[in-house]
Design a protein around this motif. Structure first.
Motif, PDB file in Angstrom:
ATOM      1  N   ASP A  32       0.815  -1.220   0.000  1.00 14.62           N
ATOM      2  CA  ASP A  32       0.000   0.000   0.000  1.00 14.62           C
ATOM      3  C   ASP A  32       0.850   1.272   0.000  1.00 14.62           C
ATOM      4  O   ASP A  32       0.322   2.368  -0.128  1.00 14.62           O
ATOM      5  N   GLY A  33       2.141   1.103   0.228  1.00 11.87           N
ATOM      6  CA  GLY A  33       3.012   2.276   0.253  1.00 11.87           C
ATOM      7  C   GLY A  33       3.450   2.655   1.654  1.00 11.87           C
ATOM      8  O   GLY A  33       4.126   3.669   1.839  1.00 11.87           O
ATOM      9  N   ASP A  34       3.051   1.858   2.654  1.00 10.18           N
ATOM     10  CA  ASP A  34       3.493   2.136   4.021  1.00 10.18           C
ATOM     11  C   ASP A  34       4.964   1.739   4.156  1.00 10.18           C
ATOM     12  O   ASP A  34       5.382   0.703   3.645  1.00 10.18           O
ATOM     13  N   LYS A  35       5.701   2.566   4.865  1.00 14.32           N
ATOM     14  CA  LYS A  35       7.114   2.258   5.068  1.00 14.32           C
ATOM     15  C   LYS A  35       7.435   2.351   6.551  1.00 14.32           C
ATOM     16  O   LYS A  35       7.105   3.345   7.201  1.00 14.32           O
TER      17      LYS A  35
END
Lengths: 163, 82
Positions: A95-98
Motif C-alpha cells: 500500500d506504500g506504508d514504510k
C-alpha cells in the motif's frame, strides 16, 4: 557474478535508504546513484571508500564479482561486541506504508529481559513462539546480515537485518 | 530527542533534551504509573535504570540516531530520533 551496481542497490536497500538519501550522503545526484545501480555508470574511485564505509563493508567486497552474502558468519577476530550492532526492521507494504526501526542490540537485549517479566509480552500469542534468546545467541556467535526476509504474495516486504 | 507525528488530526513536532525524559525521576514516575495500572507487571527500578543507561550510552555514540521512521501511504508520519 554480481556487479557493483547490484551491490550498491542491495546495501542501500538493506539499510532502508532511498537513492536520494545515499546521494545526499555522498554529495552526488540521485540520478548518479540510479545510473550506478543500473550499471549505466560507475561511482568515482574517490567515492568507493566512503561508499564502503557507509555500507559497513570493504572496497574489495564492493568491487569483487562475488554475489553479496545476505547472511554472514563473522570470523572470531572480527566479531564486535553486541553493543556495537544494530537490529533493523524494514517493512515496505504494497500500500506504500514504510516502516524503519533501528534499535541497538544492547537495547533489544535489555528490553527483552524486561519484556520477559511482563505477562502481556511474555504470554503474547505471536511472540511466544519466537525464541529471542536464540536470536541474541546467534548474533553473539557472529551471525549477522539479513536474518529474516519475507516477501508476501501481496507484495509486502519485511526484512530484519543485524549489522 | 526529536519526535514528529503528522496525521490528519495531529501535527506534533517536539524537540526535547533526552536527559529531561530519561532520568531517575521519570523512571520512578513511569514505574509507579505502570505498577498502579498493571500490578501484575514486575519491573524493578534496576531494570528501568539499565534500560535508560543503554539508551544514554547509545546516544553518546550515535548522535541524532533515527530510532523509528514510519510513513504511511495516506501521509501519516511518525519519526523519533535520539
Amino acid at each position: 557474478m554480481s556487479s557493483i551496481g547490484t551491490k550498491i542497490a542491495f546495501y542501500r536497500k538493506s539499510r532502508g535508504m532511498t537513492q536520494e538519501d545515499l546521494a545526499e550522503k555522498l554529495r552526488v545526484s540521485a540520478q548518479a546513484v540510479s545510473k550506478w545501480e543500473n550499471d549505466i555508470a560507475c561511482p568515482d574511485i574517490l567515492l568507493l571508500a566512503p561508499l564502503s564505509k557507509l555500507f559497513g563493508t570493504t572496497t574489495d567486497e564492493l568491487l569483487s564479482a562475488d554475489s553479496v552474502k545476505s547472511v554472514r558468519l563473522l570470523p572470531e577476530n572480527e566479531r564486535s561486541d553486541i553493543k556495537g550492532l544494530t537490529l533493523k526492521v524494514i517493512v515496505d507494504s504494497n500500500d506504500g506504508d514504510k516502516v524503519r526501526i533501528n534499535l541497538p542490540m544492547e537495547l533489544v537485549k535489555v528490553a527483552l529481559e524486561i519484556g520477559s517479566k511482563i505477562p502481556q509480552i511474555a504470554n503474547n500469542e505471536h511472540l511466544k513462539n519466537i525464541d529471542f534468546e536464540q536470536i541474541i545467541l546467534m548474533v553473539e556467535s557472529g551471525v549477522i546480515g539479513k536474518l529474516v526476509e519475507i516477501e508476501s504474495a501481496d507484495g509486502d516486504i519485511v526484512n530484519v537485518v543485524v549489522e | 530527542m526529536k519526535v514528529v507525528i503528522k496525521s490528519e488530526k495531529t501535527n506534533l513536532f517536539i524537540i526535547l533534551p533526552t536527559s529531561l525524559i530519561l532520568n531517575r525521576l521519570s523512571a520512578t514516575i513511569a514505574i509507579k504509573i505502570i505498577k498502579s495500572k498493571q500490578p501484575s507487571i514486575d519491573i524493578s527500578g534496576y531494570d528501568f535504570k539499565k534500560f535508560i543507561n543503554s539508551i544514554k550510552n547509545y546516544k553518546r555514540q550515535h548522535k541524532r540516531w533515527e530510532v523509528v521512521n514510519i510513513s504511511s501511504s495516506n501521509g501519516e508520519i511518525v519519526f523519533v530520533s535520539l
